[in-house]
Design a protein around this motif. Structure first.
Motif, PDB file in Angstrom:
ATOM      1  N   CYS A  65       0.831  -1.212   0.000  1.00  0.00           N
ATOM      2  CA  CYS A  65       0.000   0.000   0.000  1.00  0.00           C
ATOM      3  C   CYS A  65       0.864   1.260   0.000  1.00  0.00           C
ATOM      4  N   PHE A  66       2.122   1.122   0.404  1.00  0.00           N
ATOM      5  CA  PHE A  66       3.006   2.298   0.475  1.00  0.00           C
ATOM      6  C   PHE A  66       3.756   2.482  -0.831  1.00  0.00           C
ATOM      7  N   HIS A  67       3.027   2.627  -1.915  1.00  0.00           N
ATOM      8  CA  HIS A  67       3.678   2.788  -3.220  1.00  0.00           C
ATOM      9  C   HIS A  67       3.709   4.236  -3.682  1.00  0.00           C
ATOM     10  N   ASN A  68       3.169   5.144  -2.862  1.00  0.00           N
ATOM     11  CA  ASN A  68       3.242   6.568  -3.208  1.00  0.00           C
ATOM     12  C   ASN A  68       4.318   7.244  -2.382  1.00  0.00           C
ATOM     13  N   GLU A  69       5.041   8.138  -3.041  1.00  0.00           N
ATOM     14  CA  GLU A  69       6.119   8.815  -2.331  1.00  0.00           C
ATOM     15  C   GLU A  69       5.799  10.291  -2.150  1.00  0.00           C
ATOM     16  N   LEU A  70       6.141  10.791  -1.003  1.00  0.00           N
ATOM     17  CA  LEU A  70       5.872  12.189  -0.683  1.00  0.00           C
ATOM     18  C   LEU A  70       7.091  13.032  -1.053  1.00  0.00           C
ATOM     19  N   ASP A  89      -5.086   5.263   1.594  1.00  0.00           N
ATOM     20  CA  ASP A  89      -6.090   6.093   2.265  1.00  0.00           C
ATOM     21  C   ASP A  89      -5.463   7.204   3.117  1.00  0.00           C
ATOM     22  N   GLY A  90      -4.153   7.349   3.034  1.00  0.00           N
ATOM     23  CA  GLY A  90      -3.494   8.523   3.611  1.00  0.00           C
ATOM     24  C   GLY A  90      -3.472   8.587   5.126  1.00  0.00           C
ATOM     25  N   ASP A  91      -3.813   7.481   5.791  1.00  0.00           N
ATOM     26  CA  ASP A  91      -3.794   7.536   7.257  1.00  0.00           C
ATOM     27  C   ASP A  91      -2.528   6.922   7.860  1.00  0.00           C
ATOM     28  N   ALA A  92      -1.550   6.661   7.010  1.00  0.00           N
ATOM     29  CA  ALA A  92      -0.264   6.159   7.503  1.00  0.00           C
ATOM     30  C   ALA A  92       0.859   6.618   6.577  1.00  0.00           C
ATOM     31  N   ILE A 143       0.768  18.840   0.745  1.00  0.00           N
ATOM     32  CA  ILE A 143       0.475  17.532   1.341  1.00  0.00           C
ATOM     33  C   ILE A 143      -0.643  16.875   0.519  1.00  0.00           C
ATOM     34  N   PRO A 144      -0.445  15.649   0.083  1.00  0.00           N
ATOM     35  CA  PRO A 144      -1.447  14.976  -0.756  1.00  0.00           C
ATOM     36  C   PRO A 144      -2.830  14.974  -0.100  1.00  0.00           C
ATOM     37  N   LYS A 145      -3.860  15.018  -0.937  1.00  0.00           N
ATOM     38  CA  LYS A 145      -5.205  15.228  -0.390  1.00  0.00           C
ATOM     39  C   LYS A 145      -5.721  14.054   0.449  1.00  0.00           C
ATOM     40  N   GLN A 146      -5.258  12.826   0.149  1.00  0.00           N
ATOM     41  CA  GLN A 146      -5.655  11.700   1.008  1.00  0.00           C
ATOM     42  C   GLN A 146      -5.160  11.918   2.444  1.00  0.00           C
ATOM     43  N   ILE A 147      -3.926  12.428   2.546  1.00  0.00           N
ATOM     44  CA  ILE A 147      -3.359  12.655   3.879  1.00  0.00           C
ATOM     45  C   ILE A 147      -4.069  13.817   4.564  1.00  0.00           C
TER      46      ILE A 147
END
Lengths: 106, 106
Positions: free
Chosen positions: A101-106, B79-82, B3-7
């Motif tokens: 699930c962690f395939h997006n990078e910030l 889902d941006g919660d982690a 910051i991405p919108k899911q987060i």
């Protein structure tokens, strides 16, 4: 099985975080939530079982997709608000089809 | 940095989980919490910065102990919660002196 008192205490205040890590590769595949029932079922069945905050219910990972997680080991941290599941993943962990699930990078 | 919108969405509902994973070994060292400020500071300073639920304040990991975490990469889930922090740990992550906070087995 007795649940350690740090975890019981954390669960009395809310959900705990459950991190699923592939045992072979050490890759972190996902993070989901657990209430006491989810943790108990995970311990008893050795199938990763989480609590969905959006649906407000227990879910067995892979129950519909077949992408189940066999739990080989469960570790927990000092303050008991997180468990680390060392797992064997069938298929992919992410609903997008990606392995993690962690395939997006910030 | 945006910051991405899911987060953003997850942060509007509460804290998010931050998993610190040693980049070299892939070992999971700890899990702590972040609010928006903690995440922003982590991004800007590349020093892992969390939010303490018990003290209700931001804390920079290692600020007093010296056991800082240099953040090499930040990943986030669907889902941006982690967020998954890929880090270089100075000293040990756990206040007990153990390398990882996940040193207890269930």
């Amino acid at each position: 099985m007795e649940i350690p008192k740090q975890i019981e205490e954390a669960l009395s205040k809310g959900l705990i975080a459950a991190i699923a890590q592939e045992a072979d590769s050490n890759e972190v595949l996902m993070m989901a939530w657990m209430n006491q029932e989810a943790l108990r079922k995970t311990i008893e069945t050795r199938r990763a079982t989480y609590f969905s905050r959006s649906r407000n219910e227990i879910w067995i990972k892979g129950e519909t997709s077949g992408n189940v997680q066999e739990v080989l080991e469960i570790k927990f941290d000092c303050d008991g608000d997180a468990v680390l599941l060392r797992i064997k993943q069938t298929g992919s962990a992410c609903h997008t089809g990606q392995k993690s699930c962690f395939h997006n990078e910030l």
